[in-house]
Design a protein around this motif. Structure first.
Motif, PDB file in Angstrom:
ATOM      1  N   VAL A 199       0.862  -1.169   0.000  1.00 26.07           N
ATOM      2  CA  VAL A 199       0.000   0.000   0.000  1.00 26.07           C
ATOM      3  C   VAL A 199       0.904   1.224   0.000  1.00 26.07           C
ATOM      4  N   TRP A 200       0.645   2.138  -0.906  1.00 25.16           N
ATOM      5  CA  TRP A 200       1.467   3.333  -1.043  1.00 25.16           C
ATOM      6  C   TRP A 200       0.692   4.554  -0.574  1.00 25.16           C
ATOM      7  N   MET A 201       1.428   5.546  -0.121  1.00 26.23           N
ATOM      8  CA  MET A 201       0.834   6.813   0.273  1.00 26.23           C
ATOM      9  C   MET A 201       1.262   7.852  -0.766  1.00 26.23           C
ATOM     10  N   ALA A 202       0.316   8.544  -1.346  1.00 25.02           N
ATOM     11  CA  ALA A 202       0.613   9.581  -2.336  1.00 25.02           C
ATOM     12  C   ALA A 202       0.500  10.946  -1.673  1.00 25.02           C
ATOM     13  N   LEU A 203       1.534  11.757  -1.850  1.00 27.22           N
ATOM     14  CA  LEU A 203       1.571  13.098  -1.269  1.00 27.22           C
ATOM     15  C   LEU A 203       1.974  14.112  -2.334  1.00 27.22           C
ATOM     16  N   PRO A 204       1.590  15.357  -2.134  1.00 29.10           N
ATOM     17  CA  PRO A 204       2.103  16.397  -3.015  1.00 29.10           C
ATOM     18  C   PRO A 204       3.620  16.517  -2.826  1.00 29.10           C
ATOM     19  N   PRO A 205       4.319  17.191  -3.754  1.00 30.79           N
ATOM     20  CA  PRO A 205       5.766  17.364  -3.593  1.00 30.79           C
ATOM     21  C   PRO A 205       6.108  18.074  -2.285  1.00 30.79           C
ATOM     22  N   ALA A 206       7.302  17.793  -1.766  1.00 29.42           N
ATOM     23  CA  ALA A 206       7.757  18.445  -0.534  1.00 29.42           C
ATOM     24  C   ALA A 206       7.623  19.958  -0.670  1.00 29.42           C
ATOM     25  N   GLY A 207       7.192  20.577   0.393  1.00 27.66           N
ATOM     26  CA  GLY A 207       7.007  22.033   0.368  1.00 27.66           C
ATOM     27  C   GLY A 207       5.618  22.454  -0.051  1.00 27.66           C
ATOM     28  N   GLU A 208       4.829  21.531  -0.600  1.00 24.95           N
ATOM     29  CA  GLU A 208       3.469  21.858  -1.033  1.00 24.95           C
ATOM     30  C   GLU A 208       2.420  21.109  -0.205  1.00 24.95           C
ATOM     31  N   VAL A 209       2.845  20.555   0.917  1.00 28.32           N
ATOM     32  CA  VAL A 209       1.950  19.749   1.746  1.00 28.32           C
ATOM     33  C   VAL A 209       1.377  20.617   2.863  1.00 28.32           C
ATOM     34  N   ALA A 210       0.059  20.647   2.980  1.00 28.81           N
ATOM     35  CA  ALA A 210      -0.600  21.391   4.049  1.00 28.81           C
ATOM     36  C   ALA A 210      -0.245  20.761   5.395  1.00 28.81           C
ATOM     37  N   PRO A 211      -0.181  21.532   6.468  1.00 30.50           N
ATOM     38  CA  PRO A 211       0.176  20.993   7.774  1.00 30.50           C
ATOM     39  C   PRO A 211      -0.714  19.821   8.213  1.00 30.50           C
ATOM     40  N   ALA A 212      -2.002  19.888   7.949  1.00 26.33           N
ATOM     41  CA  ALA A 212      -2.898  18.791   8.340  1.00 26.33           C
ATOM     42  C   ALA A 212      -2.571  17.517   7.570  1.00 26.33           C
TER      43      ALA A 212
END
Length: 73
Positions: free
Chosen positions: A37-50
């Motif tokens: 199972v993978w977790m998809a995130l926006p690029p570093a620096g574009e991730v909201a604190p929540a």
């Protein structure tokens, strides 16, 4: 294809619909089925604190995977 009688599928228990009287669901007893199972995130620096807080909680819950390098396309 399964519903039309032209195929079968293997799916995780979480994907079994609660009400599908026209289909039969049989558990694969004794199988050693494993999935990643993978977790998809926006690029570093574009991730909201929540979002970062949730990602950190997921990493803590699955410590065996927290050291893996991200795969990006």
């Amino acid at each position: 294809m399964v519903r039309s009688g032209a195929g079968v599928t293997i799916l995780p228990a979480l994907a079994v619909p609660p009400d599908a009287p026209d289909l039969a669901f049989l558990p694969l007893k004794g199988s050693a089925v494993r999935r990643e199972v993978w977790m998809a995130l926006p690029p570093a620096g574009e991730v909201a604190p929540a979002v970062e807080a949730l990602a950190d909680a997921i990493r803590r819950a699955a410590p065996a995977t927290s050291g893996q390098t991200a795969w990006t396309k």
